[in-house]
Design a protein around this motif. Structure first.
Motif, short mmCIF file in Angstrom:
data_model
loop_
_atom_site.label_atom_id
_atom_site.label_comp_id
_atom_site.label_asym_id
_atom_site.label_seq_id
_atom_site.Cartn_x
_atom_site.Cartn_y
_atom_site.Cartn_z
N UNK A 97 19.75 -4.08 -2.94
CA UNK A 97 18.17 -3.51 -2.88
C UNK A 97 17.87 -3.38 -4.39
N UNK A 98 16.43 -3.59 -4.68
CA UNK A 98 15.81 -3.74 -5.65
C UNK A 98 14.73 -2.92 -5.70
N UNK A 99 14.80 -1.72 -6.86
CA UNK A 99 13.73 -0.69 -6.91
C UNK A 99 12.75 -1.12 -7.88
N UNK A 100 11.11 -0.89 -7.63
CA UNK A 100 10.11 -1.21 -8.62
C UNK A 100 10.23 -0.31 -9.73
N UNK A 101 9.67 -0.84 -10.85
CA UNK A 101 9.96 -0.13 -12.18
C UNK A 101 8.70 1.32 -11.92
N UNK A 102 8.06 1.59 -10.89
CA UNK A 102 7.27 2.56 -10.75
C UNK A 102 8.04 3.93 -10.67
N UNK A 103 9.24 3.56 -9.96
CA UNK A 103 10.17 4.87 -9.68
C UNK A 103 10.58 5.49 -10.74
N UNK A 124 5.70 -2.86 -4.86
CA UNK A 124 5.58 -2.48 -6.24
C UNK A 124 4.82 -1.26 -6.68
N UNK A 125 4.22 -0.81 -5.76
CA UNK A 125 3.37 0.60 -6.09
C UNK A 125 4.44 1.93 -5.61
N UNK A 127 0.76 -1.14 0.10
CA UNK A 127 -0.05 0.02 0.02
C UNK A 127 0.88 1.43 0.17
N UNK A 128 1.87 1.22 0.41
CA UNK A 128 3.14 2.36 0.50
C UNK A 128 3.28 2.76 -0.91
#
Length: 304
Positions: A179-185, A160-161, A138-139
């Motif tokens: 660390x793995x950043x989601x594609x939304x960034x 993921x959001x 949710x974050x």
């Protein structure tokens, strides 16, 4: 003005949802007699204003908005912390932005509730006993220095959001390894991972367009990463002191490499530029202190 007369009332309603002030609605209702009842047709208010008399859902955009009693639904758009949410929570009330603050963390012993949409400023700052954490899906944002100085934090799950990170959010997390950043960034902020000495691997978001100033400075163990295909800007000192990096490939999208971006990357020996790339602007000293780097493939002129 005559062109507005060709719109149906339904079309005018759709357009007017983007209005910002009460005056905008009043002026529109004066354009044509059939528009005079426009504000009475809304089922929920698009702005904070008393002119929407027959709404069944009230949008509350600020703390100053007065609640209209006995409606079917209330949507809170302004930010509340988790404790406020628990106090205000009741039937028919919905919250868009629930922040997890430092005081919330102390009351819940660090377990982030599923309703949270934002990790607040310095929420986990100096939590030197924190070793791992899962952030709920949710974050969507993490505020300034959200996890700064979490010296034992070795693993973290990013939702993921996630849409936004503020500066220094993981600074000095000295035990963080991967660390793995989601594609939304689309951007990594200033000093995001500064002084994460144990970090060896990063998965950048596929849609990343910019790396901020000092974003990965002094990540001395960093070896494994690929710059994503849409990256445009590498900020000043972004990789300063990342002395384990050996190779860099700039994607064709990169247009700017900031001052001192790879300063003191002592083991960097190969830098390549993708074919068909646009000319890259290299900042002063971007490769200063790269002792074994002799040239940058595809670059015409660099002020070392």
């Amino acid at each position: 003005m005559s062109s507005s007369l060709s719109f149906t009332l339904q079309e005018i309603m759709t357009i007017s949802q983007y209005f910002k002030t009460t005056e905008d609605f009043i002026r529109l209702q004066l354009v044509k007699k059939s528009f005079s009842c426009l504000t009475d047709l809304f089922k929920e208010n698009p702005i904070s204003s008393p002119i929407f008399r027959y709404i069944t859902t009230q949008n509350l955009y600020s703390r100053e908005d007065k609640i209209i009693p006995n409606l079917s639904c209330y949507i809170i758009h302004y930010k509340v912390n988790y404790n406020e949410y628990l106090l205000l929570k009741k039937d028919r009330f919905y919250f868009k932005h629930i922040e997890y603050s430092k005081s919330d963390r102390e009351k819940t012993k660090g377990k982030i509730p599923q309703e949270i949409t934002c990790i607040g400023e310095k929420c986990f700052y100096n939590c030197d006993r924190l070793s791992s954490i899962n952030i709920p899906d949710s974050v969507t944002s993490i505020e300034y220095s959200g996890f700064k100085n979490c010296l034992r934090l070795s693993s973290i799950y990013l939702p993921s959001r996630l849409l936004k990170l503020k500066s220094n959010c993981f600074e000095n997390c000295q035990s963080l390894k991967v660390i793995s950043f989601p594609s939304t960034l689309t951007s990594i902020p200033d000093a995001c991972l500064w002084k994460c000495y144990s970090l060896t691997s990063i998965q950048f978001p596929s849609n990343l367009s910019s790396l901020g100033v000092n974003s990965l400075s002094q990540c001395t163990s960093l070896i494994s990463f690929s710059l994503p295909p849409h990256l445009e800007v590498i900020g000043d000192a972004a990789f300063w002191g990342c002395c384990s990096i050996r190779r860099i490939l700039f994607p064709s999208s990169v247009s700017s490499v900031g001052k001192g971006a790879f300063w003191s990357c002592a083991n960097l020996f190969q830098v390549s530029v993708s074919l068909h790339s646009t000319p890259i602007k290299y900042g002063v000293g971007c490769f200063r202190g790269c002792k074994i780097l002799s040239q940058v493939e595809g670059a015409k002129q660099i002020n070392w």
